[in-house]
Design an enzyme around this catalytic site. Structure first.
Site, PDB file in Angstrom:
ATOM      1  N   ASP A 198       3.582   9.409  -0.626  1.00  0.00           N
ATOM      2  CA  ASP A 198       2.440   8.605  -0.213  1.00  0.00           C
ATOM      3  C   ASP A 198       2.182   7.547  -1.274  1.00  0.00           C
ATOM      4  O   ASP A 198       2.310   7.830  -2.475  1.00  0.00           O
ATOM      5  CB  ASP A 198       1.196   9.513  -0.088  1.00  0.00           C
ATOM      6  CG  ASP A 198       0.292   9.081   1.057  1.00  0.00           C
ATOM      7  OD1 ASP A 198       0.251   7.873   1.347  1.00  0.00           O
ATOM      8  OD2 ASP A 198      -0.362   9.949   1.652  1.00  0.00           O
ATOM      9  N   HIS A 225       0.830  -1.225   0.000  1.00  0.00           N
ATOM     10  CA  HIS A 225       0.000   0.000   0.000  1.00  0.00           C
ATOM     11  C   HIS A 225       0.855   1.261   0.000  1.00  0.00           C
ATOM     12  O   HIS A 225       0.368   2.334  -0.316  1.00  0.00           O
ATOM     13  CB  HIS A 225      -0.910   0.013   1.232  1.00  0.00           C
ATOM     14  CG  HIS A 225      -2.000  -1.011   1.142  1.00  0.00           C
ATOM     15  ND1 HIS A 225      -3.312  -0.693   0.881  1.00  0.00           N
ATOM     16  CD2 HIS A 225      -1.970  -2.367   1.243  1.00  0.00           C
ATOM     17  CE1 HIS A 225      -4.038  -1.793   0.836  1.00  0.00           C
ATOM     18  NE2 HIS A 225      -3.246  -2.825   1.063  1.00  0.00           N
TER      19      HIS A 225
HETATM   20  O1  F6P Z   1      -2.128   2.384   4.482  1.00  0.00           O
HETATM   21  C1  F6P Z   1      -0.893   2.206   5.074  1.00  0.00           C
HETATM   22  C2  F6P Z   1      -1.033   1.747   6.504  1.00  0.00           C
HETATM   23  O2  F6P Z   1       0.210   1.585   7.067  1.00  0.00           O
HETATM   24  C3  F6P Z   1      -1.789   0.454   6.689  1.00  0.00           C
HETATM   25  O3  F6P Z   1      -1.010  -0.695   6.528  1.00  0.00           O
HETATM   26  C4  F6P Z   1      -2.266   0.650   8.065  1.00  0.00           C
HETATM   27  O4  F6P Z   1      -3.298  -0.183   8.450  1.00  0.00           O
HETATM   28  C5  F6P Z   1      -2.674   2.110   8.079  1.00  0.00           C
HETATM   29  O5  F6P Z   1      -1.710   2.720   7.278  1.00  0.00           O
HETATM   30  C6  F6P Z   1      -2.777   2.738   9.476  1.00  0.00           C
HETATM   31  O6  F6P Z   1      -1.623   2.539  10.216  1.00  0.00           O
HETATM   32  P1  F6P Z   1      -1.617   1.679  11.555  1.00  0.00           P
HETATM   33  O7  F6P Z   1      -2.205   0.341  11.236  1.00  0.00           O
HETATM   34  O8  F6P Z   1      -0.183   1.614  11.963  1.00  0.00           O
HETATM   35  O9  F6P Z   1      -2.466   2.416  12.526  1.00  0.00           O
END
Ligand code: F6P
Length: 485
Positions: A362, A154
């Protein structure tokens, strides 16, 4: 239809109103439509970690496990978010290296693989998500999983010299290459990955779409993540007169709204954005009292020092801007460090004259797409968008900016505020046309279809190279249960 097994570190909480992060948003439609198993971390920390818990909601089966305090500290905070995250976003100065963190990262992936394998059934399709789980394809193969395994990143993938500064860079790549298909947000990410695998492992690129490594061919694909544009447009319209939107509208009393909506993350360019706003207030004093900036910066990963520091800096800088430019009856900047429910956010987006999406880098940035979908076509707001967000490839009706350059951003915001209604409509049309035919569901389906093809092609190639593999492939179901015991 084969059962889809999604594996991601963060598993959405089906009862929560606000989900932070694009991953949950992107996968929601596919999982709701298709059903299947969603496996990952339940968001809890426990010692000893309890065994896998299974729950059912909206036709989706959720199988989740706790992290131990050490796993949370070293696998999630330490290696995933303080090593992989900054390097993948080409912010190597923020890299924090620690051998033990790397060890626990691989060990936690192994524990997840051990917990997942007994849940797999013949003919499952396994789709692994994001940088927390790069070793998982190899770990599943080592446990006898012959199922199609896809991996989607992602976040961005950096240039070879940047990736190579990571501890265990070669091992991460090797483990990932056990997948049948690896998906990226943009061609740039795919090409950086292929160049890195070539440089660090000697993998050979075959055309655009595949790599050969260790006699095995791995498909590479580009699958830009999408939102559900029509559903989000409807949500914004529905919330146009909702109480939360009305309160914000009343409080603005005719001022134009500049809106930023991000996770509080060092990649999002928040300090540079505030510097740009400060520059604009200095450059154009006549705008004071005529506009307000609302920055929603949902606190996340607050156990990681860089994130805590950023929050403190942001709060300090916001206070300084309000102190310097505020009046008794007007504050230039409002900051909220909590997540806001989706519907409320959609209403705020529709109200905004300018959307500020200026990450330093991003993978995609779904907020940019949501901002476009939320607008009133007759009187749309203007999107100021970083050229280093994956979304910039599709949204060229935005004012594209260099997020490292506050002066350039201040100019762009100034231009956005002066823009005629005709130009705003034209730019919005261009962006809407780019996204209206897309959907998160089609994105998910596209990846799954490509995964099935990639797996089939790999079986045929193995067959061509190795008659013993042929016999094994046709004699066994696609997923062989693990023979670990
Ligand atoms: O979209 C990227 C990402 O790192 C996802 O893998 C993740 O779920 C989201 O952002 C939010 O981050 P976190 O899970 O560390 O809260």
């Amino acid at each position: 239809m084969n059962r889809l097994v999604v594996v991601s570190n963060r598993v959405p909480d089906p009862t929560a109103a606000a989900q932070a992060g694009g991953l949950a948003v992107a996968l929601e439609s596919l999982m709701q439509r298709r059903g299947g198993l969603w496996f990952g971390w339940n968001g809890k920390i426990a010692e000893p970690a309890s065994s896998v818990g299974v729950t059912q909601a909206n036709g989706i089966e959720f199988a989740t496990l706790d992290l131990t305090p050490e796993e949370h500290e070293r696998y999630y905070n330490g290696f995933s978010n303080a090593a992989l995250w900054p390097v993948l976003h080409t912010l190597p100065d923020l890299l924090h290296t620690d051998r033990r963190n790397a060890e626990i990262y691989f060990a936690t992936n192994a524990r997840m693989a051990d917990a997942l394998v007994p849940l797999l059934r013949p003919n499952d399709l396994v789709w692994v998500h994001d940088y927390h789980l790069m070793p998982l394809p190899a770990l599943l193969r080592a446990r006898g999983v012959h199922a199609p395994i896809g991996f989607f990143l992602h976040v961005p993938f950096p240039a070879p010299d940047v990736f190579s500064i990571l501890p265990d860079a070669r091992r991460l790549l090797r483990d990932l290459l056990a997948a049948d298909l690896i998906g990226f947000q943009t061609p740039n990410d795919r090409d950086n990955f292929a160049a890195t695998a070539a440089k660090l492992l000697g993998a050979a690129r075959m055309g655009e779409g595949s790599l050969v490594y260790g006699g095995n061919r791995v498909r590479l694909g580009v699958f830009p993540v999408e939102i559900e544009p029509r559903a989000f447009a409807a949500l914004a319209l529905e919330n146009d007169a909702a109480p939360a939107t009305e309160r914000l509208r009343r409080s603005l009393a005719g001022q134009r709204l500049l809106l930023g909506a991000d996770r509080l993350d060092p990649t999002k360019g928040l300090m540079q954005r505030l510097a740009a706003y400060r520059g604009l207030l200095a450059l154009r004093p006549e705008l004071r009292g005529a506009m307000t900036m609302l920055q929603i910066a949902a606190a996340s990963r607050q156990d990681v020092a860089t994130y805590r520091d950023l929050r403190a800096q942001l709060e300090r800088q916001a206070g300084a801007i309000n102190g310097e430019f505020g009046e008794a009856d007007w504050s230039p900047l409002r900051v909220i460090t909590r997540a806001v429910p989706r519907g409320v956010m959609a209403g705020y987006m529709r109200l905004a004259r300018v959307g500020l999406v200026t990450p330093l880098r991003d993978g995609m940035n779904l907020v940019a797409k949501e901002f476009v979908a939320a607008q009133d076509p007759q009187d749309p707001g203007v999107l100021v968008l970083s050229r280093y967000a994956g979304a910039a490839r599709q949204l060229n009706g935005a004012l594209l900016v260099n997020p490292h350059d506050p002066e350039e951003m201040a100019q762009a915001i100034s231009m956005a505020l002066d823009m005629s209604q005709d130009e705003r409509q034209d730019r919005w049309q261009t962006m809407w046309r780019a996204i209206e035919g897309t959907s998160a569901l089609a994105w998910g389906r596209g990846f799954v279809a490509a995964l099935i093809n990639a797996h089939r092609a790999r079986l045929e190639e193995n067959v061509a190279n190795d008659p013993v593999a042929l016999l094994a492939a046709v004699a066994e179901p696609i997923t062989a249960p693990a023979s670990r015991h």
